[in-house]
Design a protein around this motif. Sequence first.
Motif, PDB file in Angstrom:
ATOM      1  N   HIS A 191       0.785  -1.231   0.000  1.00 13.67           N
ATOM      2  CA  HIS A 191       0.000   0.000   0.000  1.00 13.67           C
ATOM      3  C   HIS A 191       0.823   1.290   0.000  1.00 13.67           C
ATOM      4  CE1 HIS A 191      -3.263  -2.722   0.810  1.00 13.67           C
ATOM      5  NE2 HIS A 191      -2.757  -3.074   1.972  1.00 13.67           N
ATOM      6  N   GLY A 192       2.148   1.203  -0.029  1.00  9.33           N
ATOM      7  CA  GLY A 192       2.971   2.409   0.029  1.00  9.33           C
ATOM      8  C   GLY A 192       2.736   3.318  -1.168  1.00  9.33           C
ATOM      9  N   GLU A 193       2.962   4.607  -0.979  1.00  5.31           N
ATOM     10  CA  GLU A 193       2.748   5.577  -2.051  1.00  5.31           C
ATOM     11  C   GLU A 193       4.004   5.859  -2.863  1.00  5.31           C
ATOM     12  OE1 GLU A 193       0.000   6.817  -3.194  1.00  5.31           O
ATOM     13  OE2 GLU A 193      -1.179   5.709  -1.723  1.00  5.31           O
ATOM     14  N   GLY A 194       5.171   5.416  -2.376  1.00  5.03           N
ATOM     15  CA  GLY A 194       6.397   5.586  -3.150  1.00  5.03           C
ATOM     16  C   GLY A 194       6.457   4.609  -4.309  1.00  5.03           C
ATOM     17  N   LEU A 195       7.425   4.799  -5.174  1.00  2.62           N
ATOM     18  CA  LEU A 195       7.495   4.013  -6.398  1.00  2.62           C
ATOM     19  C   LEU A 195       7.998   2.590  -6.192  1.00  2.62           C
ATOM     20  CD1 LEU A 195       8.751   6.699  -8.951  1.00  2.62           C
ATOM     21  CD2 LEU A 195       6.410   6.040  -8.348  1.00  2.62           C
ATOM     22  N   GLY A 196       8.363   2.227  -4.957  1.00  2.59           N
ATOM     23  CA  GLY A 196       8.772   0.856  -4.691  1.00  2.59           C
ATOM     24  C   GLY A 196       7.620  -0.063  -4.337  1.00  2.59           C
ATOM     25  N   ALA A 197       6.469   0.492  -3.968  1.00  4.55           N
ATOM     26  CA  ALA A 197       5.299  -0.340  -3.711  1.00  4.55           C
ATOM     27  C   ALA A 197       4.924  -1.070  -4.991  1.00  4.55           C
ATOM     28  CB  ALA A 197       4.138   0.515  -3.221  1.00  4.55           C
ATOM     29  N   VAL A 198       4.420  -2.287  -4.861  1.00  2.00           N
ATOM     30  CA  VAL A 198       4.309  -3.164  -6.026  1.00  2.00           C
ATOM     31  C   VAL A 198       3.431  -2.582  -7.129  1.00  2.00           C
ATOM     32  CG1 VAL A 198       2.406  -4.529  -5.048  1.00  2.00           C
ATOM     33  CG2 VAL A 198       3.962  -5.566  -6.746  1.00  2.00           C
ATOM     34  N   LYS A 199       2.341  -1.886  -6.792  1.00  2.98           N
ATOM     35  CA  LYS A 199       1.461  -1.366  -7.833  1.00  2.98           C
ATOM     36  C   LYS A 199       2.007  -0.109  -8.492  1.00  2.98           C
ATOM     37  CE  LYS A 199      -2.633  -3.378  -5.709  1.00  2.98           C
ATOM     38  NZ  LYS A 199      -3.951  -3.140  -5.094  1.00  2.98           N
ATOM     39  N   ASN A 200       2.963   0.540  -7.859  1.00  7.21           N
ATOM     40  CA  ASN A 200       3.626   1.687  -8.479  1.00  7.21           C
ATOM     41  C   ASN A 200       4.857   1.258  -9.268  1.00  7.21           C
ATOM     42  OD1 ASN A 200       1.707   3.354  -7.302  1.00  7.21           O
ATOM     43  ND2 ASN A 200       2.974   3.769  -5.501  1.00  7.21           N
ATOM     44  N   ALA A 201       5.562   0.258  -8.762  1.00  2.00           N
ATOM     45  CA  ALA A 201       6.715  -0.277  -9.488  1.00  2.00           C
ATOM     46  C   ALA A 201       6.279  -0.990 -10.760  1.00  2.00           C
ATOM     47  CB  ALA A 201       7.498  -1.240  -8.597  1.00  2.00           C
ATOM     48  N   ILE A 202       5.094  -1.607 -10.710  1.00  2.00           N
ATOM     49  CA  ILE A 202       4.543  -2.365 -11.845  1.00  2.00           C
ATOM     50  C   ILE A 202       3.148  -1.790 -12.115  1.00  2.00           C
ATOM     51  CG2 ILE A 202       4.082  -4.679 -12.757  1.00  2.00           C
ATOM     52  CD1 ILE A 202       5.796  -5.780 -10.435  1.00  2.00           C
TER      53      ILE A 202
END
Length: 492
Positions: free
Chosen positions: A239-250
Amino acid sequence: MTREISRRSMLKAAGVAAGAVGVGTALAPSPAAAAGAAYAHPGLLHTRADLARMAAKVKAGAAPYTAGFAKLTANRHAQSGWTANPQATVYRGAGSPQNYTLLYNDIHAAYQNGLRYHVSGDSAYADTAVAILNAWSGTLTSLEGSADRFLAAGLYGYQFANAAELVRDHGDFELGRFQEMLSTVFAPLSDDFLVRHNGAVITNYWTNWDLTAMACVLATGIFCDDKAQVARAVDYFKHGEGLGAVKNAIPVVRDDGLAEWLEAGRDQGHALLGVGLMGTFCEMAWNQGVDLYGYDDSRFLKGAQYVAKWSMGGEVPYTANTRAKGAINGWSGQETAGDAATVDPAMQRPIWAMIANHYTKRLGLSATYLTRIAAQAAPEGGGGDYGPNSGGYDQLGFGTLAFTRDRAADTSASPSPVASAAASGGAGGGSDARPQTGASPSASASPNAEGDLAATGSNDIVGWTAAAGITAVAGGVLFLRRRDRVRRDGAQ
């Protein structure tokens, strides 16, 4: 659709019990639970069962384990004559007297000696690993430097924990002192980065920055039996908002079973680093009963397949996205990545054996691109085998030896991880306490400008190339385009 990336605090998970991490991802109990320990040990990248398998396969002369072990024994770091060079303060980044090469070389020597001990049974290697680790825990007090100090904390924190996990039961190992070093020098920097991102806007730092911090928080939390710390790391992955959270990284899952890796729009070296770090994160969580490999319909599998295909020279789609850069209440701008960067099919990192073996051998899924690229990379080496610069030491490596496994006898009806400690008791002696979790069939995929905080970071990584299709624009509003054909914003 387009949505604004809002800033969220990672600390909301502080104090949450490990069992509250989420439905279907409760932490499986370790054999030591009755004695008060939180987790199974050894239980970061390697369990006791994994180490026993390596030793037995090498003793039997089985391929490809023997080739993997030969890579280990040939490495100069894996020698029992290695002498540590500990420092009170380690510096990484511009504007500081950099000495971090001393740290990562010693960490890899400790890890490789520890691994060689478990395979060979020769106690001289364990003694060497312990001597290195004790020297550093008795000396190191701080990490300093530019923003790159966060990379140092993340990369070397997770690696240090893994090296120490291999010898934590050694009679001479100063376990409490080492736990204190991890808890006071490494973990606080990584935790703070995930909350504040060095005072930058939430998307200023590319995916791999978050992932180094996430790996450190998780690894040191497990090593130190800190349930709240582990829960924070797992929550950030989801659920993280940074780009390492899975839905932001992918961010984009496609109908063909592949999912676009955000940092493919930057360059190949950083994309490979990110996939390796996310795989490391998933493996360490798996070994404590948390299935993140399969999270969100095996989103990581789809992203890893995408990067594997692209890295072998295959054509892949890439959805253009724009991210904000700069400091909060300070310099700001935005950057658009419009296409996947060019690649060198010969570029290798020791990351693929772990990921490919999880999906194809543990779970019995078809992952054509992972299988092919893992075969090309074998036998995988480790630190010192991929060039002299820091990028050659970002992964611990030796996956051919450590992660090759026989196909599970029955992967078709694997249960989800249990939600209660009582449900999975019985794993004895620190053995494999991992969830045997099946994935959805759909997861099987067929064939620097001044003030630019993100311009800092491991520029010496082997083979890093300039990003293709990237333009920087001063000013502007932060929006990061996210299109997801399978999972929408409200889905878990």
